[in-house]
Write a protein that holds these residues in place. Structure first.
Motif, mmCIF file in Angstrom:
data_model
loop_
_atom_site.group_PDB
_atom_site.id
_atom_site.type_symbol
_atom_site.label_atom_id
_atom_site.label_comp_id
_atom_site.label_asym_id
_atom_site.label_seq_id
_atom_site.Cartn_x
_atom_site.Cartn_y
_atom_site.Cartn_z
ATOM 1 N N ASN A 5 0.837 -1.211 0.000
ATOM 2 C CA ASN A 5 0.000 0.000 0.000
ATOM 3 C C ASN A 5 0.872 1.261 0.000
ATOM 4 O OD1 ASN A 5 -2.356 -1.451 -0.069
ATOM 5 N ND2 ASN A 5 -2.672 -1.397 2.153
ATOM 6 N N THR A 6 1.946 1.255 0.784
ATOM 7 C CA THR A 6 2.803 2.441 0.821
ATOM 8 C C THR A 6 3.529 2.618 -0.508
ATOM 9 O OG1 THR A 6 4.598 1.157 1.790
ATOM 10 C CG2 THR A 6 3.153 2.338 3.307
ATOM 11 N N ILE A 7 3.930 1.516 -1.115
ATOM 12 C CA ILE A 7 4.591 1.615 -2.417
ATOM 13 C C ILE A 7 3.610 2.132 -3.455
ATOM 14 C CG2 ILE A 7 5.636 0.270 -4.279
ATOM 15 C CD1 ILE A 7 6.887 -1.510 -2.134
ATOM 16 N N GLN A 8 2.358 1.622 -3.393
ATOM 17 C CA GLN A 8 1.336 2.076 -4.344
ATOM 18 C C GLN A 8 1.033 3.562 -4.139
ATOM 19 O OE1 GLN A 8 0.254 0.216 -6.863
ATOM 20 N NE2 GLN A 8 -0.847 2.032 -7.605
ATOM 21 N N GLU A 9 1.009 4.011 -2.883
ATOM 22 C CA GLU A 9 0.774 5.431 -2.595
ATOM 23 C C GLU A 9 1.900 6.292 -3.172
ATOM 24 O OE1 GLU A 9 0.192 6.125 1.543
ATOM 25 O OE2 GLU A 9 -1.525 4.762 1.654
ATOM 26 N N LYS A 10 3.139 5.826 -3.027
ATOM 27 C CA LYS A 10 4.271 6.569 -3.570
ATOM 28 C C LYS A 10 4.192 6.644 -5.095
ATOM 29 C CE LYS A 10 7.517 5.571 0.163
ATOM 30 N NZ LYS A 10 8.775 4.910 0.528
ATOM 31 N N ILE A 11 3.793 5.539 -5.711
ATOM 32 C CA ILE A 11 3.656 5.532 -7.172
ATOM 33 C C ILE A 11 2.553 6.493 -7.602
ATOM 34 C CG2 ILE A 11 2.995 4.113 -9.156
ATOM 35 C CD1 ILE A 11 4.352 1.744 -7.720
ATOM 36 N N ASP A 12 1.427 6.463 -6.894
ATOM 37 C CA ASP A 12 0.320 7.368 -7.222
ATOM 38 C C ASP A 12 0.724 8.829 -7.042
ATOM 39 O OD1 ASP A 12 -1.310 5.237 -7.879
ATOM 40 O OD2 ASP A 12 -2.261 5.125 -5.886
ATOM 41 N N ASN A 13 1.454 9.120 -5.977
ATOM 42 C CA ASN A 13 1.913 10.499 -5.741
ATOM 43 C C ASN A 13 2.857 10.959 -6.843
ATOM 44 O OD1 ASN A 13 0.418 10.763 -3.393
ATOM 45 N ND2 ASN A 13 2.116 10.119 -2.072
ATOM 46 N N THR A 14 3.703 10.044 -7.322
ATOM 47 C CA THR A 14 4.624 10.381 -8.402
ATOM 48 C C THR A 14 3.862 10.703 -9.677
ATOM 49 O OG1 THR A 14 6.283 8.911 -7.450
ATOM 50 C CG2 THR A 14 6.614 9.585 -9.731
ATOM 51 N N PHE A 15 2.851 9.895 -10.006
ATOM 52 C CA PHE A 15 2.039 10.168 -11.202
ATOM 53 C C PHE A 15 1.263 11.478 -11.070
ATOM 54 C CE2 PHE A 15 2.181 5.465 -12.203
ATOM 55 C CZ PHE A 15 2.944 5.634 -13.353
ATOM 56 N N LYS A 16 0.752 11.761 -9.876
ATOM 57 C CA LYS A 16 0.035 13.025 -9.665
ATOM 58 C C LYS A 16 0.971 14.216 -9.855
ATOM 59 C CE LYS A 16 -3.449 11.250 -6.486
ATOM 60 N NZ LYS A 16 -3.902 11.197 -5.085
ATOM 61 N N ALA A 17 2.216 14.084 -9.344
ATOM 62 C CA ALA A 17 3.190 15.169 -9.496
ATOM 63 C C ALA A 17 3.542 15.363 -10.964
ATOM 64 C CB ALA A 17 4.440 14.871 -8.685
ATOM 65 N N ALA A 18 3.670 14.258 -11.711
ATOM 66 C CA ALA A 18 3.988 14.362 -13.131
ATOM 67 C C ALA A 18 2.834 14.985 -13.908
ATOM 68 C CB ALA A 18 4.322 12.989 -13.697
ATOM 69 N N GLU A 19 1.585 14.687 -13.521
ATOM 70 C CA GLU A 19 0.420 15.274 -14.199
ATOM 71 C C GLU A 19 0.256 16.752 -13.874
ATOM 72 O OE1 GLU A 19 -2.795 12.798 -12.966
ATOM 73 O OE2 GLU A 19 -2.181 11.120 -14.249
#
Length: 103
Positions: A5-19
């Motif tokens: 879950n924490t890894i998935q959250e980090k991945i989601d945050n990275t995609f949000k920052a890129a968007e």
């Protein structure tokens, strides 16, 4: 599961920052202005050494060679051994018996 879950959250945050990254609006002549400034600085550096032209380099070389030839010819005329003996006597390095303190 918690680490997934924490890894998935980090991945989601990275995609949000890129968007969230937006295109930067720049002047249409930004590249031209930048290139002009870049090349104008290089020209100024070339001007600094322009006074040392090949003619001046040749004249300097001739003067240095002439000075060396003159110095070498003067050195050949003087007696090397005589100069060394004079130097040795001046600084008390002479081995002659005339100036010895033991006599």
């Amino acid at each position: 599961m918690k680490t997934n879950n924490t890894i998935q959250e980090k991945i989601d945050n990275t995609f949000k920052a890129a968007e969230a990254i937006e295109e930067v609006a720049i002047s249409p002549f930004f590249k031209d202005k930048t290139m002009q400034r870049l090349f104008s600085q290089q020209e100024e550096e070339k001007v600094a050494w322009s006074w040392f032209s090949p003619k001046l380099q040749l004249a300097t070389l001739i003067c240095v060679v002439a000075l060396n030839v003159l110095a070498f010819s003067k050195f050949q005329k003087t007696k090397y051994e005589e100069n060394v003996n004079l130097f040795a006597e001046t600084y008390g390095l002479s081995t002659s018996t005339e100036t010895s303190l033991l006599n």
